[in-house]
Design a protein around this motif. Structure first.
Motif, PDB file in Angstrom:
ATOM      1  N   ASP A 296      67.022   5.776 -22.469  1.00 44.14           N
ATOM      2  CA  ASP A 296      68.013   4.769 -22.070  1.00 44.14           C
ATOM      3  C   ASP A 296      67.559   3.975 -20.841  1.00 44.14           C
ATOM      4  N   GLY A 297      66.329   4.189 -20.406  1.00 48.07           N
ATOM      5  CA  GLY A 297      65.795   3.467 -19.259  1.00 48.07           C
ATOM      6  C   GLY A 297      65.988   4.198 -17.935  1.00 48.07           C
ATOM      7  N   GLY A 298      66.771   5.274 -17.958  1.00 51.04           N
ATOM      8  CA  GLY A 298      66.996   6.051 -16.745  1.00 51.04           C
ATOM      9  C   GLY A 298      65.746   6.780 -16.291  1.00 51.04           C
ATOM     10  N   LEU A 299      65.830   7.351 -15.110  1.00 49.60           N
ATOM     11  CA  LEU A 299      64.710   8.083 -14.508  1.00 49.60           C
ATOM     12  C   LEU A 299      65.132   9.517 -14.240  1.00 49.60           C
ATOM     13  N   ARG A 300      64.330  10.462 -14.720  1.00 50.52           N
ATOM     14  CA  ARG A 300      64.610  11.864 -14.461  1.00 50.52           C
ATOM     15  C   ARG A 300      63.570  12.400 -13.495  1.00 50.52           C
ATOM     16  N   PHE A 301      64.056  12.996 -12.412  1.00 52.97           N
ATOM     17  CA  PHE A 301      63.158  13.573 -11.416  1.00 52.97           C
ATOM     18  C   PHE A 301      63.679  14.966 -11.071  1.00 52.97           C
ATOM     19  N   ASP A 302      63.081  15.993 -11.710  1.00 54.34           N
ATOM     20  CA  ASP A 302      63.452  17.372 -11.433  1.00 54.34           C
ATOM     21  C   ASP A 302      62.711  17.866 -10.196  1.00 54.34           C
ATOM     22  N   ILE A 303      63.371  18.733  -9.442  1.00 52.32           N
ATOM     23  CA  ILE A 303      62.803  19.247  -8.197  1.00 52.32           C
ATOM     24  C   ILE A 303      62.731  20.763  -8.293  1.00 52.32           C
ATOM     25  N   ARG A 304      61.522  21.300  -8.167  1.00 45.65           N
ATOM     26  CA  ARG A 304      61.309  22.752  -8.198  1.00 45.65           C
ATOM     27  C   ARG A 304      60.955  23.192  -6.787  1.00 45.65           C
ATOM     28  N   LEU A 305      61.764  24.073  -6.218  1.00 51.36           N
ATOM     29  CA  LEU A 305      61.597  24.436  -4.809  1.00 51.36           C
ATOM     30  C   LEU A 305      60.441  25.395  -4.564  1.00 51.36           C
ATOM     31  N   GLN A 306      60.109  26.219  -5.544  1.00 52.39           N
ATOM     32  CA  GLN A 306      59.038  27.202  -5.370  1.00 52.39           C
ATOM     33  C   GLN A 306      58.411  27.501  -6.717  1.00 52.39           C
ATOM     34  N   GLY A 307      57.327  28.276  -6.667  1.00 51.70           N
ATOM     35  CA  GLY A 307      56.727  28.827  -7.870  1.00 51.70           C
ATOM     36  C   GLY A 307      55.867  27.844  -8.637  1.00 51.70           C
ATOM     37  N   GLU A 308      55.597  28.232  -9.881  1.00 52.61           N
ATOM     38  CA  GLU A 308      54.776  27.385 -10.741  1.00 52.61           C
ATOM     39  C   GLU A 308      55.454  26.030 -10.903  1.00 52.61           C
ATOM     40  N   ASP A 309      54.679  24.995 -10.845  1.00 54.12           N
ATOM     41  CA  ASP A 309      55.202  23.621 -10.935  1.00 54.12           C
ATOM     42  C   ASP A 309      56.054  23.229  -9.739  1.00 54.12           C
ATOM     43  N   GLU A 310      55.866  23.927  -8.606  1.00 51.87           N
ATOM     44  CA  GLU A 310      56.598  23.536  -7.399  1.00 51.87           C
ATOM     45  C   GLU A 310      56.340  22.067  -7.086  1.00 51.87           C
ATOM     46  N   THR A 311      57.390  21.379  -6.757  1.00 52.93           N
ATOM     47  CA  THR A 311      57.264  19.981  -6.361  1.00 52.93           C
ATOM     48  C   THR A 311      56.403  19.883  -5.103  1.00 52.93           C
ATOM     49  N   VAL A 312      55.618  18.850  -5.025  1.00 54.50           N
ATOM     50  CA  VAL A 312      54.847  18.604  -3.799  1.00 54.50           C
ATOM     51  C   VAL A 312      55.814  18.119  -2.722  1.00 54.50           C
ATOM     52  N   PHE A 313      55.844  18.838  -1.601  1.00 55.00           N
ATOM     53  CA  PHE A 313      56.686  18.443  -0.475  1.00 55.00           C
ATOM     54  C   PHE A 313      55.790  17.932   0.648  1.00 55.00           C
ATOM     55  N   LEU A 314      56.346  17.064   1.464  1.00 59.93           N
ATOM     56  CA  LEU A 314      55.572  16.363   2.482  1.00 59.93           C
ATOM     57  C   LEU A 314      55.985  16.796   3.880  1.00 59.93           C
ATOM     58  N   THR A 315      55.038  16.776   4.781  1.00 59.42           N
ATOM     59  CA  THR A 315      55.345  16.899   6.204  1.00 59.42           C
ATOM     60  C   THR A 315      54.887  15.605   6.856  1.00 59.42           C
ATOM     61  N   PHE A 316      55.472  15.328   8.005  1.00 54.42           N
ATOM     62  CA  PHE A 316      55.169  14.077   8.689  1.00 54.42           C
ATOM     63  C   PHE A 316      54.722  14.352  10.112  1.00 54.42           C
ATOM     64  N   ASP A 317      53.670  13.664  10.522  1.00 56.53           N
ATOM     65  CA  ASP A 317      53.258  13.718  11.917  1.00 56.53           C
ATOM     66  C   ASP A 317      54.285  12.967  12.748  1.00 56.53           C
ATOM     67  N   ARG A 318      54.200  13.146  14.048  1.00 56.94           N
ATOM     68  CA  ARG A 318      55.146  12.457  14.925  1.00 56.94           C
ATOM     69  C   ARG A 318      55.047  10.938  14.793  1.00 56.94           C
ATOM     70  N   ASP A 319      53.874  10.444  14.365  1.00 57.99           N
ATOM     71  CA  ASP A 319      53.737   8.999  14.203  1.00 57.99           C
ATOM     72  C   ASP A 319      54.239   8.529  12.843  1.00 57.99           C
ATOM     73  N   GLY A 320      54.783   9.491  12.020  1.00 55.00           N
ATOM     74  CA  GLY A 320      55.367   9.123  10.745  1.00 55.00           C
ATOM     75  C   GLY A 320      54.412   9.162   9.578  1.00 55.00           C
ATOM     76  N   ALA A 321      53.141   9.503   9.803  1.00 53.88           N
ATOM     77  CA  ALA A 321      52.182   9.552   8.713  1.00 53.88           C
ATOM     78  C   ALA A 321      52.481  10.761   7.837  1.00 53.88           C
ATOM     79  N   ASP A 322      52.437  10.593   6.524  1.00 52.91           N
ATOM     80  CA  ASP A 322      52.683  11.714   5.628  1.00 52.91           C
ATOM     81  C   ASP A 322      51.391  12.447   5.357  1.00 52.91           C
ATOM     82  N   ARG A 323      51.536  13.730   4.934  1.00 53.72           N
ATOM     83  CA  ARG A 323      50.390  14.548   4.566  1.00 53.72           C
ATOM     84  C   ARG A 323      50.843  15.670   3.659  1.00 53.72           C
TER      85      ARG A 323
END
Length: 198
Positions: free
Chosen positions: A171-198
Motif C-alpha cells: 500500500d506504499g507504507g513503510l515497515r521498520f521493525d526494531i530488534r533490541l538484542q540478539g540475532e538481527d539486532e538493529t544497528v544502534f548509533l552513538t554520537f560524539d559530543r560534536d554530533g558525529a554518528d558512529r
C-alpha cells in the motif's frame, strides 16, 4: 562503599554516577494526543511508518516509546518551535508513538527528502524502553536510499545494513521493525559530543 574503593575518575575530574533506567514511568507521562500524527491522514503525501519492537528473544516489547525526527518531503529540516504542536499547516518533523499490546508502533508522516542532493533520505529514530539505561538511536532509511552515497550504510556489512532499511509495503507504507538484542539486532548509533554518528 569501602574506604579503599575509590571510584575511577573520568576526564575533567568528575566521578561517575549510577545510571537510571528509563522506565517504567515514562510510559505514563510522555505520550500525548496526536503525537504519532506528524501530518493529518488526509495529507496528499501522507504515508504510514510503522513496525514492531521486539526483545532479544523475539517477544514484542509492549511498553516502549518511539520518537522520530525527520526532514519534510523536500529535505527541509523544520526550525519551527514547539515540536508538540499539531498544526496541519506546520510540519515540525517530530513525533512520538507508544507501542501497543503487540509491540507495534505507527506514525502518519511524509517520506523525508534528502537533506543534501544525492544523499540517502532517512528518519531518525529514538527508542525508550523499560530496562534501558539510556535511550537508543537508530535510523530508518527509505528502501530506495542511495546506499553508495551514505557513509553509515557503506560502512556496514549487508546483513547489518538491512536492519536500517525500511520495507516498502504493497500500500506504499513503510515497515521498520526494531530488534533490541540478539540475532538481527538493529544497528544502534552513538554520537560524539560534536554530533558525529558512529
Amino acid at each position: 562503599m569501602p574506604e579503599d574503593v575509590v571510584p575511577e575518575r573520568v576526564a575533567g575530574g568528575l566521578e561517575p554516577t549510577p545510571g537510571q533506567t528509563v522506565g517504567p514511568f515514562f510510559h505514563f507521562a510522555l505520550p500525548y494526543r496526536g503525537g504519532q500524527d506528524l501530518v493529518p491522514a488526509g495529507h496528499p503525501a501522507a504515508v504510514r511508518l510503522h513496525g514492531t519492537v521486539t526483545d532479544g528473544a523475539g517477544r514484542p516489547v509492549v511498553d516502549a516509546m518511539i520518537e522520530i525526527w525527520q526532514a519534510d518531503e523536500h529535505g527541509q529540516v523544520s526550525r519551527q518551535p514547539g515540536s508538540l504542536a499539531r498544526d496541519p499547516h506546520v510540519f515540525t518533523g517530530w513525533g512520538r508513538s507508544a507501542t501497543d499490546d503487540a509491540g507495534h508502533y505507527r506514525f502518519t508522516t511524509v517520506e523525508p527528502g534528502a537533506t543534501v542532493d544525492g544523499a540517502a533520505a532517512f528518519v531518525s529514530v529514538c527508542v525508550h524502553a523499560r530496562g534501558l539505561l539510556d535511550r537508543l538511536f537508530t535510523r530508518a532509511y527509505l528502501p530506495e536510499a542511495a546506499v553508495a552515497a551514505d557513509p553509515l550504510l557503506t560502512s556496514l556489512d549487508p546483513d547489518r545494513r538491512r536492519t536500517l532499511v525500511a520495507v516498502r509495503e504493497a500500500d506504499g507504507g513503510l515497515r521498520f521493525d526494531i530488534r533490541l538484542q540478539g540475532e538481527d539486532e538493529t544497528v544502534f548509533l552513538t554520537f560524539d559530543r560534536d554530533g558525529a554518528d558512529r
